[in-house]
Scaffold this active site. Structure first.
Site, PDB file in Angstrom:
ATOM      1  N   TYR A   1     -16.247   5.227   5.958  1.00 21.99           N
ATOM      2  CA  TYR A   1     -14.827   4.914   6.149  1.00 21.99           C
ATOM      3  C   TYR A   1     -14.421   5.194   7.608  1.00 21.99           C
ATOM      4  O   TYR A   1     -13.751   4.379   8.249  1.00 21.99           O
ATOM      5  CB  TYR A   1     -13.960   5.721   5.174  1.00 21.99           C
ATOM      6  CG  TYR A   1     -12.494   5.661   5.529  1.00 21.99           C
ATOM      7  CD1 TYR A   1     -11.755   4.481   5.369  1.00 21.99           C
ATOM      8  CD2 TYR A   1     -11.835   6.779   6.064  1.00 21.99           C
ATOM      9  CE1 TYR A   1     -10.409   4.424   5.733  1.00 21.99           C
ATOM     10  CE2 TYR A   1     -10.496   6.721   6.423  1.00 21.99           C
ATOM     11  CZ  TYR A   1      -9.794   5.544   6.254  1.00 21.99           C
ATOM     12  OH  TYR A   1      -8.466   5.477   6.626  1.00 21.99           O
TER      13      TYR A   1
ATOM     14  N   VAL B   1      -3.113  11.442   4.477  1.00 18.65           N
ATOM     15  CA  VAL B   1      -1.701  11.224   4.161  1.00 18.65           C
ATOM     16  C   VAL B   1      -1.449  11.672   2.725  1.00 18.65           C
ATOM     17  O   VAL B   1      -2.126  11.222   1.798  1.00 18.65           O
ATOM     18  CB  VAL B   1      -1.350   9.722   4.322  1.00 18.65           C
ATOM     19  CG1 VAL B   1       0.113   9.496   3.996  1.00 18.65           C
ATOM     20  CG2 VAL B   1      -1.660   9.240   5.731  1.00 18.65           C
TER      21      VAL B   1
ATOM     22  N   LYS C   1     -12.902   2.501  10.474  1.00 21.26           N
ATOM     23  CA  LYS C   1     -11.676   2.641  11.265  1.00 21.26           C
ATOM     24  C   LYS C   1     -12.004   2.609  12.766  1.00 21.26           C
ATOM     25  O   LYS C   1     -11.236   2.068  13.567  1.00 21.26           O
ATOM     26  CB  LYS C   1     -10.957   3.951  10.918  1.00 21.26           C
ATOM     27  CG  LYS C   1     -10.464   4.047   9.489  1.00 21.26           C
ATOM     28  CD  LYS C   1      -9.556   2.905   9.084  1.00 21.26           C
ATOM     29  CE  LYS C   1      -8.164   2.981   9.665  1.00 21.26           C
ATOM     30  NZ  LYS C   1      -7.338   1.824   9.210  1.00 21.26           N
TER      31      LYS C   1
ATOM     32  N   GLY D   1       0.809  -1.222   0.000  1.00 16.43           N
ATOM     33  CA  GLY D   1       0.000   0.000   0.000  1.00 16.43           C
ATOM     34  C   GLY D   1       0.840   1.268   0.000  1.00 16.43           C
ATOM     35  O   GLY D   1       2.059   1.232   0.201  1.00 16.43           O
ATOM     36  N   TYR D   2       0.171   2.371  -0.206  1.00 15.32           N
ATOM     37  CA  TYR D   2       0.825   3.688  -0.267  1.00 15.32           C
ATOM     38  C   TYR D   2       1.634   3.958   1.011  1.00 15.32           C
ATOM     39  O   TYR D   2       2.844   4.244   0.965  1.00 15.32           O
ATOM     40  CB  TYR D   2      -0.276   4.730  -0.471  1.00 15.32           C
ATOM     41  CG  TYR D   2       0.116   6.178  -0.346  1.00 15.32           C
ATOM     42  CD1 TYR D   2       1.211   6.700  -1.017  1.00 15.32           C
ATOM     43  CD2 TYR D   2      -0.654   7.039   0.440  1.00 15.32           C
ATOM     44  CE1 TYR D   2       1.545   8.049  -0.899  1.00 15.32           C
ATOM     45  CE2 TYR D   2      -0.345   8.387   0.546  1.00 15.32           C
ATOM     46  CZ  TYR D   2       0.762   8.879  -0.115  1.00 15.32           C
ATOM     47  OH  TYR D   2       1.074  10.207  -0.003  1.00 15.32           O
TER      48      TYR D   2
HETATM   49  P1  NAP Z   1      -3.741   1.678   0.146  1.00 15.00           P
HETATM   50  O1  NAP Z   1      -2.592   2.099  -0.640  1.00 15.00           O
HETATM   51  O2  NAP Z   1      -5.007   1.402  -0.580  1.00 15.00           O
HETATM   52  O3  NAP Z   1      -3.353   0.453   1.053  1.00 15.00           O
HETATM   53  C1  NAP Z   1      -4.339  -0.371   1.622  1.00 15.00           C
HETATM   54  C2  NAP Z   1      -3.788  -1.761   1.683  1.00 15.00           C
HETATM   55  O4  NAP Z   1      -4.800  -2.614   2.243  1.00 15.00           O
HETATM   56  C3  NAP Z   1      -3.420  -2.323   0.327  1.00 15.00           C
HETATM   57  O5  NAP Z   1      -2.068  -2.676   0.383  1.00 15.00           O
HETATM   58  C4  NAP Z   1      -4.288  -3.561   0.166  1.00 15.00           C
HETATM   59  O6  NAP Z   1      -3.556  -4.709  -0.182  1.00 15.00           O
HETATM   60  C5  NAP Z   1      -4.737  -3.823   1.577  1.00 15.00           C
HETATM   61  N1  NAP Z   1      -6.032  -4.467   1.549  1.00 15.00           N
HETATM   62  C6  NAP Z   1      -7.219  -3.949   1.206  1.00 15.00           C
HETATM   63  N2  NAP Z   1      -8.167  -4.912   1.270  1.00 15.00           N
HETATM   64  C7  NAP Z   1      -7.534  -6.047   1.654  1.00 15.00           C
HETATM   65  C8  NAP Z   1      -7.933  -7.372   1.891  1.00 15.00           C
HETATM   66  N3  NAP Z   1      -9.212  -7.764   1.754  1.00 15.00           N
HETATM   67  N4  NAP Z   1      -7.007  -8.270   2.271  1.00 15.00           N
HETATM   68  C9  NAP Z   1      -5.701  -7.915   2.415  1.00 15.00           C
HETATM   69  N5  NAP Z   1      -5.251  -6.677   2.191  1.00 15.00           N
HETATM   70  C10 NAP Z   1      -6.182  -5.767   1.822  1.00 15.00           C
HETATM   71  O7  NAP Z   1      -4.134   2.781   1.244  1.00 15.00           O
HETATM   72  P2  NAP Z   1      -3.271   3.609   2.287  1.00 15.00           P
HETATM   73  O8  NAP Z   1      -3.700   5.001   2.143  1.00 15.00           O
HETATM   74  O9  NAP Z   1      -1.845   3.273   2.201  1.00 15.00           O
HETATM   75  O10 NAP Z   1      -3.884   3.074   3.654  1.00 15.00           O
HETATM   76  C11 NAP Z   1      -3.158   2.216   4.513  1.00 15.00           C
HETATM   77  C12 NAP Z   1      -3.745   2.303   5.901  1.00 15.00           C
HETATM   78  O11 NAP Z   1      -3.634   3.636   6.388  1.00 15.00           O
HETATM   79  C13 NAP Z   1      -5.216   1.942   6.005  1.00 15.00           C
HETATM   80  O12 NAP Z   1      -5.406   1.264   7.227  1.00 15.00           O
HETATM   81  C14 NAP Z   1      -5.900   3.303   6.057  1.00 15.00           C
HETATM   82  O13 NAP Z   1      -7.153   3.246   6.706  1.00 15.00           O
HETATM   83  C15 NAP Z   1      -4.885   4.056   6.899  1.00 15.00           C
HETATM   84  N6  NAP Z   1      -4.939   5.517   6.773  1.00 15.00           N
HETATM   85  C16 NAP Z   1      -4.748   6.103   5.568  1.00 15.00           C
HETATM   86  C17 NAP Z   1      -4.805   7.466   5.475  1.00 15.00           C
HETATM   87  C18 NAP Z   1      -4.584   8.163   4.164  1.00 15.00           C
HETATM   88  O14 NAP Z   1      -4.842   9.357   4.042  1.00 15.00           O
HETATM   89  N7  NAP Z   1      -4.064   7.464   3.139  1.00 15.00           N
HETATM   90  C19 NAP Z   1      -5.065   8.252   6.599  1.00 15.00           C
HETATM   91  C20 NAP Z   1      -5.256   7.630   7.827  1.00 15.00           C
HETATM   92  C21 NAP Z   1      -5.190   6.245   7.912  1.00 15.00           C
HETATM   93  P3  NAP Z   1      -3.364  -5.320  -1.660  1.00 15.00           P
HETATM   94  O15 NAP Z   1      -2.472  -4.343  -2.343  1.00 15.00           O
HETATM   95  O16 NAP Z   1      -2.701  -6.624  -1.439  1.00 15.00           O
HETATM   96  O17 NAP Z   1      -4.687  -5.382  -2.302  1.00 15.00           O
END
Ligand code: NAP
Length: 349
Positions: A165, A196, A169, A17-18
């Site tokens: 969403y 982020v 969380k 993920g990102y």
């Molecule tokens: P992202 O790039 O979409 O990463 C999410 C990850 O979750 C992906 O690597 C995906 O894996 C995995 N995932 C989704 N569904 C899944 C499933 N059924 N089984 C296994 N893996 C699964 O998003 P991100 O922004 O980096 O978010 C990462 C975390 O940070 C999340 O918990 C999000 O709630 C939290 N967060 C993000 C932000 C933000 O602004 N980006 C802010 C606060 C918190 P695959 O690649 O293998 O599909």
């Protein structure tokens, strides 16, 4: 106090993920061994950056198949790890067909599933869970009567049909604390990033972080932006917070990883200052009644506009700075670096 052996492998869920990609990269640069879970380690696209990291750090990065909804799928990769960093969870923005299946079930069942594996694997001493400021507050109007949200605040206003969403969380984090309190071998530290932004190591993420900045160039704010404030943090700082939270023996509880709050107009002004007039960056804020009329076209509900637009927002990150020694980059740098990366990757032209 939880001492983590720096030679033991660290498990990172959702490793492609990102946000997680930066966690994996920093762990490797710090000399750690990393096991990253992904849904499909053989997929031809989206893992290139992890393969490069594996080559740059021979023998210290392995990919493992695991799905949030497949019971027990994290267990094998976890064996021998003392620290588990659980980031995997969908972060999808806009109108969804089925928020329960697309967001809430993977977040909640996935957390339960990962922690059941933690309960089954004796080597694990600490879990760092990626929560969010979305588990701290629901709507900006929740600020009423407060100066600032702190790590003591919980989101009490989101539901399966409003701010889905944020609800995903909140229920996932609550479940994590419940499961942690039911045992005494491992401890839990949660990290709460704001939105982020910043450079991405992958072009394949579906994260809402990627879609948000897209709205600054797709014409949807050509007439002006809603007066909406959001918490913002650089992806590199959010990633580093997870690692410091993992390896600081006295770390405990919930840590806000947010640099500051900015308005959408602030973001537009920063982008215009750095990249000029080529894109439709907003130059003013529109009155709330106008935003409310146009809300459905922009993928927002009128309830969201009522409860969020025009309300100030603040998150207190002082405990994170004091106890973890974290410093957060200036948000202008983050915004500019993010957009520059989008240009470099050909995502905006
Ligand atoms: P992202 O790039 O979409 O990463 C999410 C990850 O979750 C992906 O690597 C995906 O894996 C995995 N995932 C989704 N569904 C899944 C499933 N059924 N089984 C296994 N893996 C699964 O998003 P991100 O922004 O980096 O978010 C990462 C975390 O940070 C999340 O918990 C999000 O709630 C939290 N967060 C993000 C932000 C933000 O602004 N980006 C802010 C606060 C918190 P695959 O690649 O293998 O599909």
């Amino acid at each position: 106090m939880t001492e983590i052996d720096s030679n033991a492998p660290v498990l990172v869920t959702g490793g492609s993920g990102y946000l997680a990609s930066w966690i994996v990269r920093y762990l490797l640069e710090d000399g750690r061994t990393v096991r990253a879970t992904v849904r499909n380690p053989r997929k031809p696209k989206g893992l290139e950056h992890l393969h490069v990291l594996a080559e740059e750090h021979p023998g210290r990065l392995t990919l493992h198949a695991a799905d949030l909804l497949a019971e027990g799928s994290f267990t094998e990769a976890m064996d021998g790890c003392e620290l588990v960093i659980h980031t995997a969870s969908p972060f999808l923005m806009g109108k969804l067909d089925d928020p329960q299946e697309q967001l809430i079930r993977p977040a909640l069942e996935g957390t339960r599933n990962v922690l059941n594996s933690v309960n089954a694997i004796d080597s694990v001493k600490r879990v760092v869970l990626t929560s969010s400021v979305a588990a701290i507050h629901g709507d900006n109007i929740d600020m009423r009567g407060k100066d600032c949200f702190t790590d003591a605040d919980w989101n009490t206003t989101s539901s399966a049909s409003h701010q889905e969403y944020s609800y995903s969380k909140t229920v996932a984090e609550k479940e994590a604390w419940r499961m942690c309190e039911a045992q005494d071998r491992w401890d839990l530290v949660t990290v709460h990033p704001g939105l982020v932004l910043g450079p991405s190591l992958t072009t394949s993420s579906a994260s809402g972080s990627m879609t948000t900045i897209g709205h600054f160039t797709d014409g949807s704010m050509i007439l002006g932006a809603p007066a909406l404030e959001i918490g913002l943090v650089d992806v590199r700082d959010a990633a580093r917070t997870h690692i410091v939270a993992g390896f600081t023996p006295a770390a405990h509880g919930r840590y806000i990883a947010n640099a500051e709050t900015v308005s959408l107009l602030d973001i537009g002004t920063t982008l215009r200052g750095a990249f000029g007039k080529r894109w439709t960056f907003p130059t003013r804020e529109l009155p709330k009644p106008l935003i409310k009329i146009g809300a459905p076209i922009g993928g927002l509900t009128r309830k969201f506009v009522d409860l969020n637009v025009g309300w100030p927002l603040c998150f207190d990150n002082s405990r994170t700075r004091r106890e973890l020694g974290m410093e957060f980059r200036d948000t202008k740098t983050t915004i500019v670096d993010h957009f520059q990366q989008m240009i470099d990757d050909g995502i905006v032209t």
